[in-house]
Design an enzyme around this catalytic site. Structure first.
Site, PDB file in Angstrom:
ATOM      1  N   CYS A 102      55.297  64.257  29.965  1.00 29.10           N
ATOM      2  CA  CYS A 102      55.606  63.019  29.249  1.00 29.10           C
ATOM      3  C   CYS A 102      54.884  61.831  29.880  1.00 29.10           C
ATOM      4  CB  CYS A 102      57.125  62.818  29.170  1.00 29.10           C
ATOM      5  SG  CYS A 102      57.611  61.678  27.864  1.00 29.10           S
ATOM      6  N   HIS A 213      59.410  68.227  27.236  1.00 35.30           N
ATOM      7  CA  HIS A 213      60.051  68.297  28.552  1.00 35.30           C
ATOM      8  C   HIS A 213      60.535  69.715  28.873  1.00 35.30           C
ATOM      9  CE1 HIS A 213      60.413  63.955  29.579  1.00 35.30           C
ATOM     10  NE2 HIS A 213      60.302  63.817  28.267  1.00 35.30           N
ATOM     11  N   GLU A 215      61.313  70.852  31.692  1.00 30.23           N
ATOM     12  CA  GLU A 215      62.359  70.767  32.729  1.00 30.23           C
ATOM     13  C   GLU A 215      63.733  70.473  32.111  1.00 30.23           C
ATOM     14  OE1 GLU A 215      60.617  68.299  31.802  1.00 30.23           O
ATOM     15  OE2 GLU A 215      61.697  66.416  32.083  1.00 30.23           O
TER      16      GLU A 215
END
Lengths: 254, 1068
Positions: A102, A213, A215
């Site tokens: 990002c 994302h 994660e």
């Protein structure tokens, strides 16, 4: 091999805000995660050499560095270039891996990692969007995406439209496809990004940046429809594979 | 020589140049930001939008960076210009990438309308306000040039290039004022085409003129007030004139305090005589409604006609209701029960959590974007200032607004509700997203009573370790000798009197001496947050508090009470520019600031860490045990007040309250049982579709997806459940509450949900409060919070927004009733009320079309329930999961139509006229707390064992049972077959609203055993039907005796349900 620590450096400071969950993702993939404030690395004058010796991975996490002012990632990119002067291409040539997520990806773009003809700007719909999407890896160059098929991840950004310099667009695209740089695409047109690109890698396949994302999907209970399959509640999420790929690569290099 | 250079630098002549830089997207790329602006114009005025055929937005930067031209140009190129993406225009300063002329005409050439009629609208910041881009520019130039630029100036603005033959100055002015600019912080000018094509605006003199000026310097002196000889009316006038908001009785008490001989003696010895403006401002802030909750702490004489449930004499409303509930219920996990900050509750042995809800109604009425932005910033800092400091881990927001298609004339200075919504949405987006705090829950309430004053509730939850080194984190401690430090943003003229002004009902304020609008520098706030948590973990400070409402006067004052005094020099506070008066330094509320008590031995390390993290610290003085709040300005004493009197000397208000009883229920539309049933046939489906499109029920996905609800990686239950697999477009339906998993190594979670039922206030605020509590609790139970178990942790936070109760005994009575309703519900459910907030002056007085109007909000109570989830793997969502699952109505089944969304809709829409039958007349749902405890104890895991078999759970609230079922079908697209028994009042059953009720599904194989368990435990239930594969919601009538279907009442396609609910594209 056992007992050998493979370290991942996760940068923070100046408005980055996904450092904790990014560190956790690396941790789950067996890395030793270290979150370091950019200003501390600057005051220690951390050189590329030290960086290579200490960390197998550098991660630029998501967030709003410098409030996204002067285009997203711009001031952070300048700060890294001018205050640390790291040559990331050199870093990966020595065996390192780099991940930008990002705002971290935007920063890598502003640093010119993916070439001088690549930029990123506001989504076509002109606003921030938080939504889960399907993405599919393309080609097999990117180390981080090895062996992955289509997977789902959330996007959370206002500036994710990847742009190629208009005068040499076709030429650039051919070259990037040829080099395996156009490595991750959305299954649908999400934000007007060139070729629905969700992520890019450098020509070595070791520097990887993406707008979604991964994660944020390291446990199944983060999935927005997980309650329909509660039996899987203890399973990892699909984003973890990216971090595990990095671990395999880093471990094999040790 | 040096001096010569200095003057040159200021002039921007000679060796150094001033720069004006315009950057915009290259014409090849679609300008989506302009597109967004055009959409906002379209929503504002469709005809005006049609006049613009083409538009491009350029960023404008004005720079005064005193470096030689040969250094400046490469730096500008590096920082401000992305060559792939943008064109840049700088006049003659540097070559442009654009076409032939190198000016804006190159961009106009690319418009499809040539020759067209072009205009520019230019906006720039007013002097003295926060300019985040300007600040980023200077940091960027410092990075690139490799040196500190303390004298540099940079500011930012925008130039919107628009084309349209029908555009004129009047139309453009409307666009500038209503859409393109925020006039509180920005100014604008129209630039005609001829001027756009010229380079005048890049001339040195012109740039110098355009660069921000320091606000006109005021005198730094203090003002003295001769209070002692003032008569009653003069005291009151003075308070009015100075915006102190102090009543005559309060002014009188202050007058007496200053004239006490002992006090005079002390003051004489300090070189002070009559009260100073600084002292009066401190009183004004410390004795404000905002801080002291004077109405809530008043003594009340209460009267009502019929009943005596509520005492006639209430010594202190707050102590007798809310505080008393916390004490009576009492829980060991309540670690700290401070009402002013947040309470602190244990999460487990190692960690604790806290929660706080604030309102920002007045600022958001003036400036929706800034008001909401700073609202979220402020409540984040409240959490950061909670105990030793907690990390904000989630936000939630509730807005109450007039309907977005409000079409009647607007009163003067009132913004259209749609603009308010657009502004607050952007504010929350920037406030939450940019600081990395997810927005996990919220609500929107539309009712035209909120036209005069929108309600903007901002809530934040925090997480903290229970111990840091030797210290327990839940308590603040301040020792005499600790340094008083202010960290974060510098003080400016913005935000003076913000919280005291919110007590005034008129928006027509004299803002000439201050800028009531406050802005947030989200980067500075994020840096402060990161720094403080790091400093906490290193044990570098002893206490911290938000420097919010009331500025230093309250943050230092409150901490001073812990040590017993403070002495500080406010002249040492860092400011944005010189010329601030001492009183302004003391009360300015602008953002991103925190106040701390730092032990002197830790100061070097504290300052070192701050420097490393790019956070500024002002060391203002030290905490003492003198019993006094002493303030100097450049060594001169400007305030010296007795702390005890300041905090405890406020005279208690004494008020009367009178409740007339409930109004009588509406009667129109009553008919026979048969007529009622007949009217449902065929029409029921249309009513459902209409209801689903009601603003209070319809999808908020367009809003939710613009907030980051997942950052920090903890989300378990998001605002929406989404079904992705198998479809290209993911479909989403609503969830009842949010759940996060705050710890990596623990499967425990935290659920947060809201309850808000202002429509019931018109019937009875007592009932409204009960309903709000019930709804908030049901919402968190739906997703999996515990209830009734021995170690369960559930807390309620109350946030009152009221029309001024001082205006009439009826309004005061509504507050009293709400407090007692709240108390009854909380006691019955045995849940402590742990912290709260009130905003008591939500009225507007002004003019509409020349006539005076007073607009008051509905008495509104937002209840927030927070509960621990023992295992997030057992969390639930509302959607029906599989075909064949049994659908149940669980819990309460007494629904009423009075005060329901259906009735609200029918009053608005004349075209639907159903027959509603009930011999007893219209009724409301009423609580039964005994029943509630049974139902909630089962769902919450205290009794029984089959709650894990619930596959979905959704509370029945706005719109009633049928809406709840429809919402559970939306994402997955299954259908449902429902049955109503003969003899049930169909309208009430399907569309009525009530207490303690849920829609649940259970798979067929467990239905028998779960029904048995419910039966044994006395949990009321009713089998409604099954989830079916055909995508229809079908409702039919059955004979309960024989279980045979008598007739189909209506059938609705789920696709129609979905499109009625999700008005996608309406807003954006």
């Amino acid at each position: 091999m056992s007992g050998l620590k493979i370290r991942a450096l996760i940068l923070t400071g100046d408005g980055l805000n996904c450092e904790t969950e990014t560190a956790q993702a690396f941790q789950m993939a067996h890395f030793e995660s270290e979150i370091r404030h950019l200003n501390d690395l600057i005051s220690e004058k951390m050189t590329l050499n030290q960086l290579s010796l200490t960390y197998s991975v550098i991660a630029f996490p998501g967030g709003f560095s410098f409030g996204d002012e002067l285009t997203s990632g711009k001031v952070l990119a300048l700060k890294i270039q001018y205050r640390l002067g790291w040559n990331l291409t050199e870093y990966v040539a020595r065996g390192g891996l780099v991940l930008g997520i990002c705002n971290g990806f935007q920063t890598l773009i502003r640093m010119g990692i993916f070439g001088r003809e690549v930029s990123i700007t506001h989504n076509l719909r002109g606003h921030f969007i938080n939504k889960w999407v399907k993405v599919t890896p393309h080609g097999n160059k990117c180390v981080w995406l090895r062996g992955l098929g289509t997977f789902e991840v959330p996007v959370r950004h206002a500036e994710g439209r990847i742009i190629l310099g208009s005068t040499r667009r076709t030429e650039m695209l051919d070259k990037m496809n040829h080099l395996g740089m156009t490595c991750l695409k959305y299954d649908v047109d999400l934000n007007g990004s060139e070729e629905s690109l969700a992520g890019l890698s450098d020509s070595s396949g070791r520097i990887f940046g993406l707008m979604p994302h991964p994660e944020a999907f390291i446990r199944w209970t983060a999935y927005p429809d997980w309650t329909s399959q509660p039996a899987r509640a203890s399973s990892p999420g699909q984003g973890l594979a990216i971090f595990e790929n990095a671990y395999k690569e880093a471990a094999s290099a040790k | 020589m040096l001096r010569f250079y200095h003057s040159e630098e200021v002039d921007g002549l000679g060796g150094f140049v001033l720069a004006r830089i315009e950057v915009g997207l290259r014409p090849d790329f679609e300008d989506s930001v302009s597109k967004r602006l055009l959409r906002r114009i379209e929503l504002f005025d469709f005809n005006l939008r049609k006049k613009i055929r083409w538009a491009r937005l350029l960023e404008v930067y004005w720079l005064d960076i005193a470096v030689p031209r040969e250094e400046l140009i490469p730096a500008i190129t590096e920082i401000c210009w992305d060559k792939v993406l943008q064109w840049v225009f700088t006049g003659n300063l540097m070559p442009s990438a654009a076409g032939k002329s190198g000016g804006l005409q190159d961009l106009m050439q690319e418009s499809p309308f040539r020759p067209g009629k072009f205009w520019g609208i230019e906006r720039r910041f007013r002097a003295g306000v926060t300019d985040n881009v300007g600040r980023a520019l200077i940091e960027a130039f410092e990075i690139v040039l490799g040196r500190s630029l303390s004298q540099a100036r940079a500011s930012s603005g925008g130039l919107w290039l628009v084309e349209g033959p029908d555009l004129n100055e009047d139309g453009l002015a409307i666009i500038a004022r209503e859409i393109f600019c925020n006039e509180l912080v920005e100014t604008w000018t129209l630039v005609p085409e001829e001027l756009l094509k010229k380079n005048d605006r890049f001339h040195q003199e012109r740039i110098k003129y355009d660069l921000p000026k320091i606000p006109r310097q005021g005198s730094e002196s203090i003002e003295i007030f001769e209070l002692k000889n003032l008569e009653a009316s003069a005291l009151e006038d003075l308070s009015q004139k100075k915006y102190w908001g102090l009543s005559f009785i309060e002014m009188k008490a202050i007058q007496e305090y200053f004239s006490e001989p002992s006090e005079q003696e002390i003051r004489k010895s300090k070189g002070l005589l009559e009260p100073t403006d600084v002292e009066m401002e401190i009183f004004s802030q410390t004795w404000s409604e905002h801080y002291q909750h004077k109405i809530f702490n008043s003594k009340i004489h209460y009267q009502e006609k019929d009943s005596d449930l509520i005492p006639r004499q209430i010594e202190n409303l707050f102590q007798s209701t809310i505080r008393a509930t916390a004490i009576e219920v009492g829980r060991s996990w309540l670690l700290s029960d401070s009402h002013e900050n947040s309470g602190i509750y244990s999460f487990d042995e190692e960690d604790a959590f806290c929660i706080k809800v604030e309102t920002h109604n007045f600022p958001s009425a003036l400036d929706p974007y800034g008001g909401a932005l700073t609202g979220i910033g402020a409540v984040n800092r409240d959490i950061l200032g909670c105990g030793l400091g907690a990390k904000p881990i989630f936000n939630f927001d509730v807005f109450c607004l007039a309907s977005s298609d409000y079409a009647k004339p607007l009163p003067d200075r009132i913004l259209h509700p749609r603009r308010i919504l657009d502004g607050v949405r952007r504010g929350i987006e920037h406030g939450g997203n940019k600081t990395g705090v997810p927005t996990i829950n919220g609500a929107l309430v539309f009712d035209d009573h909120y036209l005069g004053r929108p309600l903007i509730y901002c809530g934040t939850g925090g997480f903290m370790p229970r111990r840091s080194g030797e210290r327990s984190c839940e308590f603040k401690q301040v020792l005499s000798g600790d340094r008083i430090c202010m960290v974060g943003g510098r003080i400016g003229k913005d935000g003076i009197h913000q919280s005291t002004l919110s007590s005034f009902s008129s928006l027509a304020l004299d803002a000439s001496s201050s800028l009531p609008a406050v802005q947030l520098d989200s980067l500075t706030q994020k840096r402060v947050m990161d720094f403080l948590l790091e400093a906490r973990d290193q044990g570098l400070y002893r206490a911290v508090t938000n420097n919010g409402a009331g500025g230093l006067s309250l943050s230092v004052g409150q901490m001073a009470r812990l040590s017993g005094g403070a002495i500080l020099d406010v002249g040492l506070a860092m400011t944005k520019y010189p010329g601030l008066k001492p009183f302004e330094l003391v009360v300015s509320e602008s953002q991103e600031r925190m106040a701390l008590a730092v032990p002197p031995e830790q100061m070097p390390q504290f300052l070192l860490l701050a420097e490393k993290r790019g956070v500024e610290v002002s060391d203002l003085g030290e905490f003492t045990q003198s019993g006094r709040l002493e303030m100097n300005y450049s060594k001169q004493r400007v305030a010296d007040l007795d702390l005890k009197f300041l905090y405890e000397g406020l005279p208690q208000l004494e008020l009367t309250a009178f409740w007339e009883g409930r109004p009588s229920a509406p009667e129109q539309g009553l008919g026979s049982a048969q007529a009622c049933l007949d009217s449902l046939i065929g029409q029921g489906g249309d009513i459902l579709l209409h209801l689903l499109g009601q603003p209070n029920i319809a999808s908020k996905e367009w809003l939710i997806r613009q907030y980051d609800h997942e950052v920090q990686g903890m989300s378990v239950i998001k605002p929406l459940h989404t079904v992705i697999s198998g479809t290209l477009t993911a479909l989403s339906g609503p969830n009842d509450a949010g759940v996060v998993k705050p710890k990596v190594i623990s499967d425990r979670g935290l659920a947060v949900g809201c309850g808000i039922q202002p429509k019931l206030s018109e019937i009875d605020p007592f009932l409204m409060a009960q309903a709000s509590v019930d709804e908030a609790l049901r919402n968190i139970l739906c997703v999996g919070a515990e209830y009734g178990t021995s170690d369960c942790i559930t807390a309620l936070v109350s946030s009152f927004c009221w029309p001024d109760p001082l205006r009439s005994p009826q309004k005061m009575a509504s507050l009293v009733r709400a407090c007692y309703g709240l108390r009854e519900a909380a006691l019955a459910l045995s849940i402590p009320l742990v912290s709260g907030k009130d905003s008591m002056k939500n009225d507007f007085q002004g003019k509409c079309e020349g006539r005076p109007v007073t607009l008051s909000i509905l008495p509104t109570l937002l209840m927030t329930a927070v509960g621990r989830v023992s295992d997030i793997k057992l969390c639930r969502t509302a959607d029906f999961k599989a075909v064949g699952d049994c659908i149940y109505l669980l819990g309460g089944s007494q629904f009423g139509l009075w005060g329901s969304e259906l009735m609200f809709m029918l009053n608005q829409k004349g075209d639907i006229k159903p027959t509603i039958q009930d011999e007893r007349g219209f009724r409301t749902g009423e609580p039964s707390w005994t029943l509630a405890r049974k139902v909630y104890s089962w769902i919450g895991g205290a009794v029984g064992k089959l709650q894990i078999r619930l596959k979905s759970l959704h509370d029945i609230s706005e719109g009633g049972l049928l809406v709840a079922v429809a919402e559970s079908l939306i994402a997955r697209g299954f259908g449902a077959a429902l049955h109503i028994s003969v003899g049930v009042n169909g309208w009430e059953f399907l569309f009525g609203e009530g207490f303690h009720s849920f829609v649940a599904t259970v798979s067929e194989e467990f239905s028998k055993s779960i029904e048995l368990e419910w039966g044994e435990l006395g949990v009321p239930f009713q089998r409604l039907g099954i989830v079916q594969s055909p995508p229809y919601l079908e409702v039919s009538l059955v004979d309960p005796e024989s279980s045979t279907n008598l007739k189909s009442l209506f059938k609705v396609d789920v696709k129609r349900i979905r499109s009625a609910w999700s008005k996608e594209g309406y807003w954006e």
